[in-house]
Write a protein that holds these residues in place. Sequence first.
Motif, PDB file in Angstrom:
ATOM      1  N   UNK A 222       0.923  -1.271  -0.185  1.00 46.94           N
ATOM      2  CA  UNK A 222       0.042   0.023  -0.064  1.00 46.94           C
ATOM      3  C   UNK A 222       0.860   1.162  -0.101  1.00 46.94           C
ATOM      4  N   UNK A 223       0.846   2.140  -1.125  1.00 42.27           N
ATOM      5  CA  UNK A 223       1.610   3.269  -1.090  1.00 42.27           C
ATOM      6  C   UNK A 223       0.466   4.282  -1.238  1.00 42.27           C
ATOM      7  N   UNK A 224       1.003   5.414  -0.382  1.00 40.77           N
ATOM      8  CA  UNK A 224       0.518   6.590  -0.406  1.00 40.77           C
ATOM      9  C   UNK A 224       1.690   7.846  -0.534  1.00 40.77           C
ATOM     10  N   UNK A 225       1.687   8.588  -1.476  1.00 41.82           N
ATOM     11  CA  UNK A 225       2.802   9.286  -1.735  1.00 41.82           C
ATOM     12  C   UNK A 225       3.028  10.794  -0.564  1.00 41.82           C
ATOM     13  N   UNK A 226       1.585  11.057  -0.322  1.00 39.59           N
ATOM     14  CA  UNK A 226       1.648  12.164   0.671  1.00 39.59           C
ATOM     15  C   UNK A 226      -0.111  11.893   1.285  1.00 39.59           C
ATOM     16  N   UNK A 227      -0.043  10.894   2.267  1.00 40.75           N
ATOM     17  CA  UNK A 227      -1.300  10.630   2.862  1.00 40.75           C
ATOM     18  C   UNK A 227      -1.933  11.690   3.612  1.00 40.75           C
ATOM     19  N   UNK A 228      -1.158  12.694   4.303  1.00 35.96           N
ATOM     20  CA  UNK A 228      -1.887  13.751   4.787  1.00 35.96           C
ATOM     21  C   UNK A 228      -2.296  15.002   4.072  1.00 35.96           C
ATOM     22  N   UNK A 229      -2.020  14.803   2.635  1.00 33.39           N
ATOM     23  CA  UNK A 229      -2.412  15.915   1.832  1.00 33.39           C
ATOM     24  C   UNK A 229      -3.109  15.403   0.748  1.00 33.39           C
ATOM     25  N   UNK A 230      -2.933  14.351   0.175  1.00 37.01           N
ATOM     26  CA  UNK A 230      -3.655  13.862  -1.147  1.00 37.01           C
ATOM     27  C   UNK A 230      -4.087  12.531  -0.963  1.00 37.01           C
ATOM     28  N   UNK A 231      -5.274  12.101  -1.445  1.00 39.53           N
ATOM     29  CA  UNK A 231      -5.957  10.768  -1.589  1.00 39.53           C
ATOM     30  C   UNK A 231      -5.495   9.764  -2.487  1.00 39.53           C
ATOM     31  N   UNK A 232      -4.222  10.167  -3.205  1.00 39.78           N
ATOM     32  CA  UNK A 232      -3.915   9.187  -4.222  1.00 39.78           C
ATOM     33  C   UNK A 232      -3.082   8.059  -3.543  1.00 39.78           C
ATOM     34  N   UNK A 233      -3.571   6.769  -4.141  1.00 40.78           N
ATOM     35  CA  UNK A 233      -3.335   5.529  -3.235  1.00 40.78           C
ATOM     36  C   UNK A 233      -3.269   4.456  -4.120  1.00 40.78           C
ATOM     37  N   UNK A 234      -2.452   3.413  -3.895  1.00 39.41           N
ATOM     38  CA  UNK A 234      -2.305   2.238  -4.784  1.00 39.41           C
ATOM     39  C   UNK A 234      -2.036   0.923  -4.027  1.00 39.41           C
ATOM     40  N   UNK A 235      -2.714  -0.082  -4.108  1.00 43.13           N
ATOM     41  CA  UNK A 235      -2.555  -1.390  -3.486  1.00 43.13           C
ATOM     42  C   UNK A 235      -2.054  -2.405  -4.683  1.00 43.13           C
ATOM     43  N   UNK A 236      -0.917  -3.076  -4.506  1.00 42.49           N
ATOM     44  CA  UNK A 236      -0.798  -4.171  -5.548  1.00 42.49           C
ATOM     45  C   UNK A 236       0.440  -4.879  -5.017  1.00 42.49           C
ATOM     46  N   UNK A 237       1.087  -5.347  -6.071  1.00 42.03           N
ATOM     47  CA  UNK A 237       2.493  -6.213  -5.703  1.00 42.03           C
ATOM     48  C   UNK A 237       3.687  -5.521  -6.536  1.00 42.03           C
ATOM     49  N   UNK A 238       4.811  -5.660  -6.080  1.00 47.56           N
ATOM     50  CA  UNK A 238       5.793  -5.240  -6.713  1.00 47.56           C
ATOM     51  C   UNK A 238       6.106  -6.176  -7.950  1.00 47.56           C
ATOM     52  N   UNK A 256      11.032   1.093  -8.006  1.00 46.36           N
ATOM     53  CA  UNK A 256      10.441  -0.152  -8.119  1.00 46.36           C
ATOM     54  C   UNK A 256       8.915   0.424  -8.734  1.00 46.36           C
ATOM     55  N   UNK A 257       8.306  -0.824  -9.203  1.00 47.66           N
ATOM     56  CA  UNK A 257       7.129  -0.635  -9.969  1.00 47.66           C
ATOM     57  C   UNK A 257       5.774  -1.587  -9.116  1.00 47.66           C
ATOM     58  N   UNK A 258       4.885  -0.952  -8.847  1.00 42.12           N
ATOM     59  CA  UNK A 258       3.853  -1.576  -8.095  1.00 42.12           C
ATOM     60  C   UNK A 258       2.594  -1.620  -9.192  1.00 42.12           C
ATOM     61  N   UNK A 259       1.998  -2.776  -9.436  1.00 45.05           N
ATOM     62  CA  UNK A 259       0.786  -3.211 -10.113  1.00 45.05           C
ATOM     63  C   UNK A 259      -0.315  -4.011  -9.310  1.00 45.05           C
ATOM     64  N   UNK A 260      -1.501  -3.409  -9.653  1.00 50.50           N
ATOM     65  CA  UNK A 260      -2.493  -3.907  -8.818  1.00 50.50           C
ATOM     66  C   UNK A 260      -4.036  -3.887  -9.452  1.00 50.50           C
ATOM     67  N   UNK A 261      -4.970  -3.921  -8.745  1.00 52.08           N
ATOM     68  CA  UNK A 261      -6.198  -3.341  -9.421  1.00 52.08           C
ATOM     69  C   UNK A 261      -6.409  -2.094  -9.342  1.00 52.08           C
ATOM     70  N   UNK A 262      -7.308  -1.545 -10.530  1.00 50.82           N
ATOM     71  CA  UNK A 262      -7.385  -0.214 -10.712  1.00 50.82           C
ATOM     72  C   UNK A 262      -8.743   0.046  -9.624  1.00 50.82           C
ATOM     73  N   UNK A 263      -8.310   1.288  -9.194  1.00 55.43           N
ATOM     74  CA  UNK A 263      -9.348   1.799  -8.007  1.00 55.43           C
ATOM     75  C   UNK A 263     -10.246   2.843  -8.487  1.00 55.43           C
TER      76      UNK A 263
END
Length: 263
Positions: A222-238, A256-263
């Motif tokens: 689970x990667x959130x690039x600025x969780x206190x500021x933006x809602x952009x989020x991804x879940x997946x595997x490297x 690294x690259x993360x791929x997973x289901x589209x949200x």
Amino acid sequence: MIDATDYTGQDGALPWLCLRNEVTDATITASSAATGYDAEAVRGPQTYSQWSPASLPAWVRAEFATPSDATINYFAAYIADGGGCTFTAEYWDGATWQVIGFPATVAAGENACLLWILDVVPAGDIRLSVDGDTDALPPYVATLKAGMADFIPYCPPVGFSPSSLNPDDEYTNTFSRGGQVLGSELLSSRASETLNIDIMKPAWVRANWPTIRTLMRTEGVVFAWRPAVYQELIYGMVTGTPTVAYSQHTRMTMSFTVEGPAL
């Protein structure tokens, strides 16, 4: 969805890499489970296997193997189908269940990654509680994660493309012999996000990268690039090979690259 209500620290504007996972070695139980949708499904990173309760309200719980040593600053769940239900994140403080942030509602037929961040707390167990009104359907929960996030000291550079704004769609178009457009069909849709951060301090990389890289092979990210500021989020595997390399004598690049289901 990202909820930072219970986070008062200073790192909310940094990237959060939620990889370390206490649920992996936990004992999983649930209030009930529909046939073929056992609670154990929430342990792993896979999204094709899921827990679904037999009735609502319901809960699924992870009892940590070493509760005296377990600390968390994030709680995450991937919901394959929300069923119109409300999801509440909780942790056991040794005496009572403590609610983290606010509940999140996921519509029927919709998937979602839910992330709650909070100040560091000791936790014996975590629990995802589920409820809904009379129109709600039993949801499908694919994975739970809770543990200590790694704060990446620098944000992605200019050019970073959040996956939630850039779904990786594959279409095929159908044309007549004369070239008229007859239609378009969506073949697949997924999330893909590539991180290239090139000003990393070697000391941070050496202290953290060996553990992070090992976990990337078995844990969902689970990667959130600025969780206190933006809602952009991804879940997946490297996917591919995560790497670090010297970009300067005193700086390193992490990729690294993360791929997973589209949200």
